[in-house]
Write a protein that holds these residues in place. Structure first.
Motif, PDB file in Angstrom:
ATOM      1  N   ALA B 138       0.796  -1.135   0.095  1.00  0.00           N
ATOM      2  CA  ALA B 138       0.062  -0.064  -0.035  1.00  0.00           C
ATOM      3  C   ALA B 138       0.895   1.214   0.085  1.00  0.00           C
ATOM      4  O   ALA B 138       1.839   1.393   0.765  1.00  0.00           O
ATOM      5  CB  ALA B 138      -1.058   0.267   1.397  1.00  0.00           C
ATOM      6  N   LEU B 143      -2.933   5.035   3.494  1.00  0.00           N
ATOM      7  CA  LEU B 143      -3.227   4.689   4.864  1.00  0.00           C
ATOM      8  C   LEU B 143      -3.727   6.122   5.757  1.00  0.00           C
ATOM      9  O   LEU B 143      -3.343   7.202   5.630  1.00  0.00           O
ATOM     10  CB  LEU B 143      -1.888   4.366   5.227  1.00  0.00           C
ATOM     11  CG  LEU B 143      -1.170   3.087   4.657  1.00  0.00           C
ATOM     12  CD1 LEU B 143       0.258   2.741   5.015  1.00  0.00           C
ATOM     13  CD2 LEU B 143      -2.030   1.940   4.729  1.00  0.00           C
ATOM     14  N   GLY B 147      -1.666   3.932  10.252  1.00  0.00           N
ATOM     15  CA  GLY B 147      -1.090   2.912   9.415  1.00  0.00           C
ATOM     16  C   GLY B 147      -2.176   2.023   8.796  1.00  0.00           C
ATOM     17  O   GLY B 147      -1.776   0.783   8.234  1.00  0.00           O
ATOM     18  N   LEU B 149      -5.332   0.709   6.263  1.00  0.00           N
ATOM     19  CA  LEU B 149      -5.709   1.173   5.013  1.00  0.00           C
ATOM     20  C   LEU B 149      -6.751   2.060   5.090  1.00  0.00           C
ATOM     21  O   LEU B 149      -8.027   1.850   5.955  1.00  0.00           O
ATOM     22  CB  LEU B 149      -6.410  -0.223   4.265  1.00  0.00           C
ATOM     23  CG  LEU B 149      -5.340  -1.305   4.009  1.00  0.00           C
ATOM     24  CD1 LEU B 149      -6.089  -2.674   3.633  1.00  0.00           C
ATOM     25  CD2 LEU B 149      -4.475  -0.908   3.005  1.00  0.00           C
ATOM     26  N   ILE B 151      -9.788   3.578   2.793  1.00  0.00           N
ATOM     27  CA  ILE B 151     -10.471   3.162   1.725  1.00  0.00           C
ATOM     28  C   ILE B 151     -11.017   4.336   0.866  1.00  0.00           C
ATOM     29  O   ILE B 151     -11.209   4.179  -0.145  1.00  0.00           O
ATOM     30  CB  ILE B 151     -12.084   2.121   1.958  1.00  0.00           C
ATOM     31  CG1 ILE B 151     -12.464   1.482   0.741  1.00  0.00           C
ATOM     32  CG2 ILE B 151     -12.997   2.991   2.605  1.00  0.00           C
ATOM     33  CD1 ILE B 151     -13.182   0.281   0.872  1.00  0.00           C
ATOM     34  N   ILE B 154      -7.676   5.307  -1.202  1.00  0.00           N
ATOM     35  CA  ILE B 154      -7.404   4.042  -2.029  1.00  0.00           C
ATOM     36  C   ILE B 154      -8.649   4.268  -3.168  1.00  0.00           C
ATOM     37  O   ILE B 154      -8.393   4.097  -4.225  1.00  0.00           O
ATOM     38  CB  ILE B 154      -7.486   2.651  -1.618  1.00  0.00           C
ATOM     39  CG1 ILE B 154      -6.338   2.454  -0.500  1.00  0.00           C
ATOM     40  CG2 ILE B 154      -7.671   1.610  -2.529  1.00  0.00           C
ATOM     41  CD1 ILE B 154      -6.411   1.166   0.164  1.00  0.00           C
TER      42      ILE B 154
END
Lengths: 187, 187
Positions: B138, B143, B147, B149, B151, B154
């Motif tokens: 990633a 992030l 730290g 994920l 969304i 992304i």
């Protein structure tokens, strides 16, 4: 970040198995369309699932798309095993026999698929069930005035693996098989 | 409404195969997580795909999540065969060798999986490739400050089969493994 199954977006469906009288309804996110010849799903089910037992016994299942009105019921159907509870009854889900299969449709879902199992592959603690789509059913109020599927009305849930979130489908970004065409001129 | 593969939501990923020098990058929506033991994807690829040829030769692939900034490039990578065009070059995609595989990562994607193929099952005109996830990558800017994920950062594309639309992921509806818990009391 190391190996991980934190993958998204995934669908959120209710898998109906058994019969209306002796049903199991399980929430599943690990599934996809697998082939168009014949139209089939691939559905990953944990080996220990009672629904898998019923699928093996009958060779049938249904795939039903719940919307946000059924999010608690859907989550519940993923939390417990059909071995320990009459899930449809507890969740207040109304079941109806499929048109082409005996397996139960969840009537609160506006869009459903009826399937017959054609293969099963073992995968670790899971079984990958290949299920041919033999019929689809959409509610009247899931269609546009032209009789097309209306995704805004169906409003299926999106599952975000790893984050453990149900989300809505968002705004349209672009038309597939179209937005990339201008790049063909650059070949 | 008859048998149909008009199913949604589905993911939209770019599958990287071959090597950085001799690559194929293919857009795929028919895929899912298939098991956690070991963490693996099931990916349906049309038999005729050059990427499938490369996967069979190397036993490796990457799964990359494009966002809306790459929607035209992604669509293009689904429209044409790697047999007929250097897709990454035409689409302006920058590739980089994976950390645990030789297969190429698409660096414009903020979240990627590196995979080694463990099985392949024939399914009509498609092959269902089972690929173990051996690494994930990633970007820093994918992030949260903790730290995790993110969304929203992304921002993966959602594919709506049948409707042939790319969409965004929408608002959060509820927490999974949580929103259904109150129903446990009704058992």
């Amino acid at each position: 970040m190391g190996p991980s199954t934190a993958f998204f977006p995934l669908p959120t469906v209710l898998i109906g198995t058994g019969t209306v009288e002796e049903s199991d309804v399980t929430a599943v996110a690990w599934m996809t369309v697998a082939t168009a010849t014949p139209p089939s799903f691939a559905i990953a089910l944990r080996d220990s699932r009672r629904s898998l037992e019923q699928i093996r016994a009958t060779g049938e299942l249904t795939v039903n798309l719940p919307n946000r009105d059924l999010v608690a019921e859907t989550d519940y159907c993923g939390l417990v095993s059909g071995r320990n509870a009459e899930k449809a009854k507890v969740a207040g889900l109304v079941l109806e026999q499929g048109a082409k299969v005996t397996a139960p449709i969840v009537t609160g879902c506006k869009y459903s698929f009826e399937c017959k199992v054609t293969a099963e592959y073992p995968l670790g603690e899971y079984a990958l069930v290949i299920a041919e789509i033999v019929e689809t059913q959409a509610d009247e109020d899931a269609l546009t005035e032209h009789g097309q599927l209306d995704i805004g009305k169906i409003a299926p849930l999106v599952y975000c693996g790893g984050l453990r979130e149900y989300r809505e489908i968002g705004q349209k970004v672009a038309d597939a098989y179209k937005v990339g065409r201008p790049l063909l001129a650059d070949e």
